[in-house]
Design an enzyme around this catalytic site. Structure first.
Site: not given
Ligand code: 7TS
Length: 422
Positions: A138, A218, A241, A379, A215
């Site tokens: 991501h 997910q 999430k 992303c 990371d």
């Molecule tokens: N890493 C992964 C693997 C992710 O899926 C996401 C967000 C992030 C980092 C960032 O997370 P945040 O909570 O700091 O924003 N993924 C997604 C997605 O797949 N669609 O919207 C956000």
């Protein structure tokens, strides 16, 4: 709160479906209608919906315990501090960290990774040093490292993925070398659903003394996480999430690494003493949590962990895996449909394209039927380039999804094909 009690025979016979259907009732938003249809929410990789237990915990905090933490001598401040630190303890036990002080609250995965990039990596990077990421990261696990490399003259190296979306372990082993200073890799790809071989990735890095950040944005809602068994150096995830609130997340780090980090932000709570000549920083975890934290969010995260633990992450994983296999079978054979991401180890995510139809048109037409999916690059633009697509349509599953959600998705896809190809 719904208590879901199932054994493997129930899972095998499919009766688990009914029990988790009861869990649906815990999520008030799932009773919403969208465009005249009951909501089928399949955008869980972006964010999950929240059960009453989480919504109530946050509201209850503001109603009955709201005060700032770690500062007041009065009863409410003590109550708030107790609730905040109790949630930290729940996080510790959820991911099996060694100590509460290894749990740093941040705004989310993105902030957690940036903290490590700036506070841990940057001070250790010199020109010519290397940071390794994979091609399926991501943007949140690419850009902070790019920034750190740009500021220090270090170089970002990228582990390739194959056409199925598998992490190339051999190429990774070759990329590791004496200049490697850190490896940052996703546990579960948000765009493909690939589960990466993190344990092997970590072992290979450690054999060269290289720390690894995982990371877990997910993975945390789909897989049991044991940071001590993984032996990762850092693990980052977001509460939103995992059925918890937005605006709050976790950076786990081994004590010695967190201790060695330069605080990126200065302010209240992160100090022991301040004078104009010298400031002494506080102990962990507070030295990395400057300012008033998102206290209600932390309380909500604690409630989310209680909720997920009462159901059992293994049972959630089994349910989602069954749904993913069912969905994969149902869409296979739809003319022009390509599943993007066919790794042997997958969880929770079905990404696909339809020949001649833009993913945004798929998303918009499904929304007309009350079906929420994601369309675009997720992303993960470098990954899209690698796989030769501009973007995909992505359905992602959570504990409350049902076979009916999948059936509606499949019928919706067929309708999109019939309408836009006629
Ligand atoms: N890493 C992964 C693997 C992710 O899926 C996401 C967000 C992030 C980092 C960032 O997370 P945040 O909570 O700091 O924003 N993924 C997604 C997605 O797949 N669609 O919207 C956000």
């Amino acid at each position: 709160m719904t208590k879901v009690a199932m054994d493997s025979s129930e899972i095998a016979s499919g009766t688990m479906r009914c029990d988790l259907a009861q869990a649906r009732a815990d999520f008030p938003i799932l009773r919403t209608h969208v465009n005249g249809h009951p909501l089928a929410y399949l955008d869980n990789a972006a964010t999950t919906q929240k059960p009453d237990a989480v919504i109530d915990a946050e509201a209850d905090f503001y109603r009955n315990a709201n005060a700032n933490v770690h500062r007041g001598v009065h009863a409410l401040s003590q109550r708030a501090t107790d609730a905040y630190e109790a949630a930290r303890h729940k996080v510790r036990s959820f991911i099996n960290a060694h100590a509460d002080a290894e749990i740093i609250f941040a705004r989310g995965t993105t902030e957690a990774i940036n903290l490590v990039a700036q506070g841990f990596a940057e001070p250790r990077l010199a020109a010519g040093d290397e940071v390794i990421v994979s091609a399926m990261e991501h943007h949140s696990n690419i850009v902070p490292w790019q920034m750190a490399c740009r500021r220090t003259g270090a170089v970002l190296r990228v582990v390739p993925v194959d056409d199925a979306g598998e992490f190339d372990l051999d190429a990774y082993a070759e990329l590791l070398n004496a200049r490697t200073r850190l490896v940052a890799v996703t546990h579960l790809s948000n765009a493909l659903g690939t589960i990466t071989p993190v344990r092997r990735i970590i072992d290979l890095a450690h054999a060269r003394g290289v720390p690894v950040l995982v990371d877990g944005a997910q993975a945390v809602s789909h897989l049991p996480i044991d940071v001590r068994a993984l032996d990762c150096d850092f693990y980052a995830f977001s509460a939103h999430k995992l059925y918890g609130p937005t605006g709050i997340g976790v950076l786990y780090g081994k004590t010695e690494h967190l201790q060695a980090m330069t605080p990126c932000q200065g302010g209240g709570d992160m100090i022991r003493s301040v004078s104009f000549d010298a400031t002494e920083y506080n102990e962990l975890p507070y030295r990395l949590e400057a300012g008033t934290p998102h206290i209600a969010g932390v309380v909500g995260l604690g409630a989310a962990l209680d909720y997920v633990s009462a159901i059992g992450i293994d049972r959630i994983a089994a349910h989602e895996s069954e749904l993913l296999h069912y969905a994969t079978r149902q869409v296979t054979g739809i003319p022009g449909l390509r599943i993007v991401g066919t790794a042997a180890e997958k969880a929770g995510i079905l990404s696909f394209t339809l020949a001649g139809i833009h993913p945004h048109d798929i998303g918009t037409m499904l929304d007309d039927c009350g079906i929420a999916i994601r369309a675009g690059h997720h992303c993960a633009m470098p990954l899209m380039q690698r796989l030769g697509v501009d973007g995909t349509a992505r359905a992602s599953f959570a504990l409350y999804n049902t076979h009916d959600d999948v059936d509606r998705l499949v019928a919706g896809i067929r309708r999109v094909c019939a309408t836009l190809r006629s």
